[in-house]
Each structure stands twice: as C-alpha cells, then as structure tokens.
Design a protein around this motif. Structure first.
Motif, mmCIF file in Angstrom:
data_model
loop_
_atom_site.group_PDB
_atom_site.id
_atom_site.type_symbol
_atom_site.label_atom_id
_atom_site.label_comp_id
_atom_site.label_asym_id
_atom_site.label_seq_id
_atom_site.Cartn_x
_atom_site.Cartn_y
_atom_site.Cartn_z
ATOM 1 N N VAL A 1 -8.960 6.170 -3.104
ATOM 2 C CA VAL A 1 -8.619 6.545 -4.476
ATOM 3 C C VAL A 1 -9.568 7.644 -4.943
ATOM 4 O O VAL A 1 -10.777 7.578 -4.735
ATOM 5 N N ASP A 2 -8.985 8.668 -5.581
ATOM 6 C CA ASP A 2 -9.770 9.782 -6.095
ATOM 7 C C ASP A 2 -8.918 10.554 -7.096
ATOM 8 O O ASP A 2 -7.885 10.032 -7.569
ATOM 9 N N ALA A 3 -9.303 11.761 -7.405
ATOM 10 C CA ALA A 3 -8.587 12.551 -8.409
ATOM 11 C C ALA A 3 -7.158 12.877 -7.990
ATOM 12 O O ALA A 3 -6.314 13.182 -8.836
ATOM 13 N N ALA A 4 -6.866 12.797 -6.690
ATOM 14 C CA ALA A 4 -5.510 13.076 -6.193
ATOM 15 C C ALA A 4 -4.607 11.851 -6.256
ATOM 16 O O ALA A 4 -3.416 11.942 -5.962
ATOM 17 N N GLY A 5 -5.171 10.695 -6.622
ATOM 18 C CA GLY A 5 -4.375 9.482 -6.718
ATOM 19 C C GLY A 5 -4.831 8.424 -5.736
ATOM 20 O O GLY A 5 -6.035 8.230 -5.520
ATOM 21 N N SER A 6 -3.869 7.751 -5.116
ATOM 22 C CA SER A 6 -4.160 6.691 -4.162
ATOM 23 C C SER A 6 -3.286 6.871 -2.935
ATOM 24 O O SER A 6 -2.095 7.182 -3.051
ATOM 25 N N ARG A 7 -3.865 6.672 -1.773
ATOM 26 C CA ARG A 7 -3.133 6.754 -0.515
ATOM 27 C C ARG A 7 -3.779 5.776 0.460
ATOM 28 O O ARG A 7 -4.907 5.310 0.234
ATOM 29 N N SER A 8 -3.076 5.473 1.539
ATOM 30 C CA SER A 8 -3.601 4.494 2.482
ATOM 31 C C SER A 8 -3.273 4.894 3.901
ATOM 32 O O SER A 8 -2.383 5.716 4.155
ATOM 33 N N LEU B 1 0.826 -1.212 0.000
ATOM 34 C CA LEU B 1 0.000 0.000 0.000
ATOM 35 C C LEU B 1 0.861 1.263 0.000
ATOM 36 O O LEU B 1 0.543 2.248 -0.658
ATOM 37 N N ALA B 2 1.990 1.226 0.735
ATOM 38 C CA ALA B 2 2.850 2.410 0.842
ATOM 39 C C ALA B 2 3.689 2.635 -0.415
ATOM 40 O O ALA B 2 3.870 3.779 -0.847
ATOM 41 N N THR B 3 4.184 1.564 -1.000
ATOM 42 C CA THR B 3 5.133 1.689 -2.109
ATOM 43 C C THR B 3 4.457 1.589 -3.467
ATOM 44 O O THR B 3 4.669 2.424 -4.337
ATOM 45 N N VAL B 4 3.660 0.580 -3.660
ATOM 46 C CA VAL B 4 3.046 0.328 -4.960
ATOM 47 C C VAL B 4 1.793 1.182 -5.167
ATOM 48 O O VAL B 4 1.559 1.694 -6.269
ATOM 49 N N CYS B 5 1.014 1.362 -4.108
ATOM 50 C CA CYS B 5 -0.301 1.982 -4.252
ATOM 51 C C CYS B 5 -0.361 3.463 -3.896
ATOM 52 O O CYS B 5 -1.400 4.089 -4.114
ATOM 53 N N THR B 6 0.679 4.027 -3.335
ATOM 54 C CA THR B 6 0.652 5.452 -3.009
ATOM 55 C C THR B 6 1.188 6.229 -4.193
ATOM 56 O O THR B 6 2.399 6.274 -4.429
ATOM 57 N N VAL B 7 0.280 6.808 -4.956
ATOM 58 C CA VAL B 7 0.638 7.485 -6.196
ATOM 59 C C VAL B 7 -0.191 8.757 -6.355
ATOM 60 O O VAL B 7 -1.233 8.929 -5.715
ATOM 61 N N THR B 8 0.280 9.641 -7.231
ATOM 62 C CA THR B 8 -0.463 10.873 -7.535
ATOM 63 C C THR B 8 -1.166 10.784 -8.886
ATOM 64 O O THR B 8 -1.724 11.774 -9.358
ATOM 65 N N VAL B 9 -1.151 9.618 -9.502
ATOM 66 C CA VAL B 9 -1.885 9.411 -10.754
ATOM 67 C C VAL B 9 -3.383 9.436 -10.446
ATOM 68 O O VAL B 9 -3.846 8.700 -9.563
ATOM 69 N N PRO B 10 -4.174 10.250 -11.124
ATOM 70 C CA PRO B 10 -5.601 10.353 -10.796
ATOM 71 C C PRO B 10 -6.339 9.030 -10.998
ATOM 72 O O PRO B 10 -6.142 8.331 -12.000
ATOM 73 N N TRP B 11 -7.172 8.680 -10.047
ATOM 74 C CA TRP B 11 -8.058 7.520 -10.171
ATOM 75 C C TRP B 11 -9.118 7.844 -11.210
ATOM 76 O O TRP B 11 -9.756 8.908 -11.158
ATOM 77 N N PRO B 12 -9.345 6.961 -12.199
ATOM 78 C CA PRO B 12 -10.239 7.295 -13.307
ATOM 79 C C PRO B 12 -11.727 7.188 -13.005
ATOM 80 O O PRO B 12 -12.556 7.586 -13.829
#
Length: 254
Positions: free
Chosen positions: A194-201, A163-174
């Motif tokens: 997940v939202d327009a700001a990407g993904s975080r956990s 979740l921290a490495t693979v899933c924490t991104v700033t790519v917008p969730w579609p």
C-alpha cells in the motif's frame, strides 16, 4: 500471477457451499438465532442476504455489460418459514448457477470492483460468489453452534480473490508506504503493498516468503487467514510479526 481455478470449479464450489449453508439453516435452533459474526443480524437476515445476492448476480450476468450503471435488486424477500426458506435458498443458487453456465466465463458484465487484477467478466463474478457462500456458511454455522474450518482450497482462493478483487485499488493509501505479508501454513504466501498508488498484491514464492522483510506479517492456516480478511476472527488470535497495528489500519481503510 496465480493460476486461477477453472470456471466449472467455481460453479461446483458455489453449489457445495450453498448446500452447506442450507444444512446450517436446517440445523439451527431457529431462524431468529443471532449471528455472532454479523452483529444485529438473525439467521433469517443472513439467509435473505445470501439468496438476494445470488438472484442479484444471476440478473447481472444475464443482463449487464461492463460500464453499465449498478442494476437494481428485485426487492423480493425470502419466506420466513424454515422449509420454504431452504427451498428458496436452493432455487436462488440454481438461478445463479444457471445464469453463469448459460453466459459462460468470458462474457463481460457489470461489477463494482476496479478492473485491475480482477476483470469485469462472468468468470470473475462466479469467483466472487464463492467466498460469499463460503464466509456466510461459516456465519450460519456459528449461529447454529457448530462452526467448521473453511475447506482449504476454497480458503486459499478466497484469500487470493480478496486481495485481487477487494484490495487492488488505485485509491491512495493515507499513511506511510507499507507491506503486509500473509502466510497460510502449507498453502502459500501473499504480499499486499500500500502506498500513494493504492493497493496491490502478489503471490510470494517460498524463497521470497523466507527472505521477505515486510512492515508486518501474519501467520495462520488458510482458513484463519481468510476469516481474518473478512473480519470473522480477531487479528490477535493469530501470530503477527512486525507492526501489528497495520492489520487494523488496513481494515479501517477498506
């Protein structure tokens, strides 16, 4: 914020899981055995991949800095005779462990992930190699016909690290904003947003987990949650509440 395991613990886990991987290779019917969880790969292909990764990251922690261009792999192929292959695997792991020890946890290095929840440091690189060894050991055990449940401590950190490495991104969730909760029996809970700001956990407390109303939630052991995240088992083998299709959409997005 989850308290990380210690750097020496990551090194020990790499050594132990790598030894388990070699044991699975030794126990398999042959190096040409199919790996069910890696379609199109033989056990030799899997072993070559893991040893290549160990040597690649040994080079990274010795020779790179954050922001460098992605380094090239050495292109060396593992030997195809079983005894020589097992020795090659052991040497590959030792090269990685030696490089990690000599560099120390705080040294910066190149990394492919966004430096948000997981930094571009040797400690983060060591942590990333644990699930590589963990999941591929499971793959090798499948090929040898004797898959084992993932060790709980390693599985819990594999979930947290994924979740921290693979899933924490700033790519917008579609899609529409969504929340996905993961509940590992007796081991904790996490929420992925997940939202327009990407993904975080974030790690959920027991009270937060009990009161949460996510878009979807999945329940299983720490081993099952980790194997689900790495797409080694199907989502429908676990208990899911809410929008069951969200897991597939998250996997397709990744």
């Amino acid at each position: 914020m989850t308290e990380l395991l210690s750097f020496p613990t990551f090194l020990r886990m790499i050594a132990e899981r790598s030894a388990a991987f070699r044991a699975a290779v030794d126990a398999a019917p042959g190096l040409d055995a199919d790996v069910p969880s890696c379609p199109g790969w033989t056990l030799y292909d899997l072993a070559n991949h893991l040893s290549e990764g160990d040597r690649f990251w040994a080079h990274i922690v010795r020779n790179t800095a954050p922001g460098d261009e992605r380094p090239s792999k050495d292109g060396l192929a593992a030997p195809r005779e079983r005894e020589a292959l097992i020795a090659w695997l052991a040497d590959s792991t030792e090269q990685l462990l030696t490089a990690l020890r000599e560099a120390g946890p705080d040294r910066g290095c190149w990394a492919w992930w966004e430096p948000l929840a997981s930094s571009h440091t040797v400690a983060a690189a060591a942590r990333r190699r644990v699930p590589e060894s963990l999941i591929h050991t499971y793959d090798a055990q499948l090929a040898s016909g004797a898959p084992q449940e993932l060790p709980t401590t390693e599985a819990v950190d594999a979930v947290d690290e994924f979740l921290a490495t693979v899933c924490t991104v700033t790519v917008p969730w579609p899609g529409e904003p969504a929340t996905m909760d993961y509940h590992a029996a007796g081991a904790g809970s996490w929420r992925q947003t997940v939202d327009a700001a990407g993904s975080r956990s974030t790690r959920l407390t027991a009270a937060e987990a009990a009161e949460s109303k996510p878009t979807a939630a999945v329940y299983g052991t720490a081993s099952e949650i980790a194997l689900l995240m790495y797409m080694r088992i199907p989502a429908d083998s676990l208990r899911i509440e809410g929008d069951a299709d969200l897991i597939q959409r998250l996997q397709n997005w990744g």
